[in-house]
Design a protein around this motif. Structure first.
Motif, PDB file in Angstrom:
ATOM      1  N   ILE A 131       0.832  -1.205   0.000  1.00  0.00           N
ATOM      2  CA  ILE A 131       0.000   0.000   0.000  1.00  0.00           C
ATOM      3  C   ILE A 131       0.867   1.256   0.000  1.00  0.00           C
ATOM      4  O   ILE A 131       0.561   2.244  -0.686  1.00  0.00           O
ATOM      5  N   LEU A 132       1.963   1.226   0.728  1.00  0.00           N
ATOM      6  CA  LEU A 132       2.840   2.398   0.835  1.00  0.00           C
ATOM      7  C   LEU A 132       3.793   2.541  -0.342  1.00  0.00           C
ATOM      8  O   LEU A 132       4.425   3.586  -0.491  1.00  0.00           O
ATOM      9  N   LEU A 133       3.894   1.510  -1.169  1.00  0.00           N
ATOM     10  CA  LEU A 133       4.866   1.523  -2.266  1.00  0.00           C
ATOM     11  C   LEU A 133       4.458   2.527  -3.343  1.00  0.00           C
ATOM     12  O   LEU A 133       3.306   2.574  -3.765  1.00  0.00           O
ATOM     13  N   ARG A 134       5.430   3.327  -3.781  1.00  0.00           N
ATOM     14  CA  ARG A 134       5.195   4.330  -4.823  1.00  0.00           C
ATOM     15  C   ARG A 134       6.358   4.282  -5.807  1.00  0.00           C
ATOM     16  O   ARG A 134       7.430   4.824  -5.558  1.00  0.00           O
ATOM     17  N   LEU A 135       6.119   3.586  -6.923  1.00  0.00           N
ATOM     18  CA  LEU A 135       7.169   3.365  -7.913  1.00  0.00           C
ATOM     19  C   LEU A 135       6.810   3.898  -9.292  1.00  0.00           C
ATOM     20  O   LEU A 135       7.384   3.469 -10.288  1.00  0.00           O
ATOM     21  N   LYS A 136       5.876   4.825  -9.343  1.00  0.00           N
ATOM     22  CA  LYS A 136       5.521   5.391 -10.629  1.00  0.00           C
ATOM     23  C   LYS A 136       6.611   6.340 -11.129  1.00  0.00           C
ATOM     24  O   LYS A 136       7.420   6.848 -10.356  1.00  0.00           O
ATOM     25  N   ARG A 137       6.602   6.558 -12.427  1.00  0.00           N
ATOM     26  CA  ARG A 137       7.559   7.481 -13.026  1.00  0.00           C
ATOM     27  C   ARG A 137       7.390   8.884 -12.451  1.00  0.00           C
ATOM     28  O   ARG A 137       8.372   9.597 -12.218  1.00  0.00           O
ATOM     29  N   SER A 138       6.136   9.264 -12.198  1.00  0.00           N
ATOM     30  CA  SER A 138       5.886  10.598 -11.648  1.00  0.00           C
ATOM     31  C   SER A 138       6.379  10.733 -10.220  1.00  0.00           C
ATOM     32  O   SER A 138       6.638  11.845  -9.754  1.00  0.00           O
ATOM     33  N   ASP A 139       6.524   9.626  -9.491  1.00  0.00           N
ATOM     34  CA  ASP A 139       7.061   9.686  -8.128  1.00  0.00           C
ATOM     35  C   ASP A 139       8.551   9.966  -8.124  1.00  0.00           C
ATOM     36  O   ASP A 139       9.074  10.572  -7.186  1.00  0.00           O
ATOM     37  N   LEU A 140       9.253   9.509  -9.154  1.00  0.00           N
ATOM     38  CA  LEU A 140      10.695   9.730  -9.239  1.00  0.00           C
ATOM     39  C   LEU A 140      11.030  11.033  -9.937  1.00  0.00           C
ATOM     40  O   LEU A 140      11.875  11.798  -9.464  1.00  0.00           O
ATOM     41  N   ASP A 141      10.380  11.294 -11.042  1.00  0.00           N
ATOM     42  CA  ASP A 141      10.620  12.519 -11.816  1.00  0.00           C
ATOM     43  C   ASP A 141       9.412  13.437 -11.645  1.00  0.00           C
ATOM     44  O   ASP A 141       8.484  13.426 -12.446  1.00  0.00           O
ATOM     45  N   LEU A 142       9.427  14.230 -10.580  1.00  0.00           N
ATOM     46  CA  LEU A 142       8.256  15.027 -10.240  1.00  0.00           C
ATOM     47  C   LEU A 142       7.976  16.110 -11.264  1.00  0.00           C
ATOM     48  O   LEU A 142       6.824  16.388 -11.596  1.00  0.00           O
ATOM     49  N   ASP A 143       9.003  16.758 -11.760  1.00  0.00           N
ATOM     50  CA  ASP A 143       8.790  17.838 -12.719  1.00  0.00           C
ATOM     51  C   ASP A 143       8.738  17.347 -14.165  1.00  0.00           C
ATOM     52  O   ASP A 143       8.591  18.165 -15.087  1.00  0.00           O
ATOM     53  N   ARG A 144       8.879  16.037 -14.380  1.00  0.00           N
ATOM     54  CA  ARG A 144       8.767  15.427 -15.708  1.00  0.00           C
ATOM     55  C   ARG A 144       9.700  16.086 -16.736  1.00  0.00           C
ATOM     56  O   ARG A 144       9.306  16.336 -17.880  1.00  0.00           O
ATOM     57  N   ASP A 145      10.931  16.366 -16.323  1.00  0.00           N
ATOM     58  CA  ASP A 145      11.888  16.953 -17.245  1.00  0.00           C
ATOM     59  C   ASP A 145      12.835  15.919 -17.851  1.00  0.00           C
ATOM     60  O   ASP A 145      13.766  16.269 -18.578  1.00  0.00           O
ATOM     61  N   GLY A 146      12.634  14.653 -17.535  1.00  0.00           N
ATOM     62  CA  GLY A 146      13.457  13.596 -18.098  1.00  0.00           C
ATOM     63  C   GLY A 146      14.708  13.290 -17.320  1.00  0.00           C
ATOM     64  O   GLY A 146      15.427  12.335 -17.654  1.00  0.00           O
TER      65      GLY A 146
END
Length: 290
Positions: free
Chosen positions: A159-174
């Motif tokens: 439930i606590l796991l957050r492995l989305k791309r948006s979780d790592l790259d918050l500003d989505r700049d690559g």
């Protein structure tokens, strides 16, 4: 806008009465006023419970998933978060995450104390197989931890796991900055400790069955440290704990990490110098009288 008017007059409204064509009275439910549509659906199809549908989500998800500071600074969104948290979020989190984790922790602590007292007994001898689990009451407790506690703890960690791309790259700049990596690690710290505890639970049971008493004690001690330290990341959902945990985490990874880097380099240099200048054969051996 047209989209909101369409949703408000179909899915969010209840028809009270209608008189001829185009003359009707509807009651619009404001409970789901913050709902937005992610996917298209059949036009004109009434969907009374939008939040429960896969194609509709609450605006609250924008705040949680995107983690935009601009939303947190707006009074209306802050009120939205606090209202939802106080209405149902806190209760769900306590039942499904915090309360379940504390129950597993309490059961683990009781089983560990009983087992360690047995291992400290001078007359204790090595046992293997089922005999190792029947020598004290903690045997059945550890079996329950392996059968019930591990799935429960794994569920909390999932439930606590957050492995989305948006979780790592918050500003989505690559690219991933140090700040983003630090926040990504902090968000998944509770999950990592939880999964590690699950693996250690199974390893402890395996060591007990194989009669490896010293390894079992070491793993129980390590699991105890991880389980109790993991209370802080899990309790960080509560404001009075979360602010302190986040501040301490940032301080550890910034100022203290820089200090430890400098200290480690100096310690390594002076330790190497002392080791190179010291000849073990020339160190006098002092014999104590008696």
């Amino acid at each position: 806008g047209p989209t909101y008017a369409f949703i408000a007059n179909t899915a969010l409204s209840t028809l009270l009465w209608a008189y001829s064509d185009g003359c009707e009275r509807r009651l619009i439910d404001l409970e789901q006023i913050d709902t937005f549509r992610r996917y298209s659906h059949k036009r004109g199809q009434a969907r009374p419970h939008l939040h429960a549908q896969a194609g509709f989500r609450s605006a609250f998800d924008i705040i949680v998933e995107r983690e935009l500071k601009q939303f947190a600074q707006e009074a209306i969104f802050s009120h939205l978060v606090e209202t939802k948290w106080g209405s149902f979020g806190r209760a769900i989190y306590i039942v499904r995450v915090f309360g379940l984790y504390m129950a597993v922790l309490a059961f683990f602590f009781a089983a560990s104390v009983i087992r360690i007292d047995t291992l400290k007994d001078p007359d204790h001898g090595p046992r293997q197989g089922w005999d190792a689990f029947s020598e004290d009451p903690s045997g059945s407790m550890w079996i329950l931890l392996a059968v019930v506690g591990v799935p429960a703890l794994a569920n909390v960690s999932w439930i606590l796991l957050r492995l989305k791309r948006s979780d790592l790259d918050l500003d989505r700049d690559g690219s991933v900055s140090a700040e983003e990596a630090m926040r990504f690690l902090f968000k998944n710290l509770g999950s990592l400790c939880g999964f590690a505890s699950c693996a250690l639970f199974l390893a402890i049971c395996a060591c007990r069955g194989l009669g490896l008493a010293q390894e079992e004690r070491a793993m129980i001690a390590s699991t105890s440290v991880i389980m109790f330290c993991n209370v802080l990341p899990i309790a960080s959902a509560f404001r009075f704990v979360g602010v302190l945990v986040l501040t301490t985490y940032r301080m550890l990874l910034s100022d203290i990490a820089k200090f430890m880097t400098v200290y480690s380099v100096l310690l390594l240099g002076f330790s190497s110098a002392v080791h190179l200048l010291t000849d073990a054969d020339q160190i006098p051996v002092v014999s104590m009288p008696g």
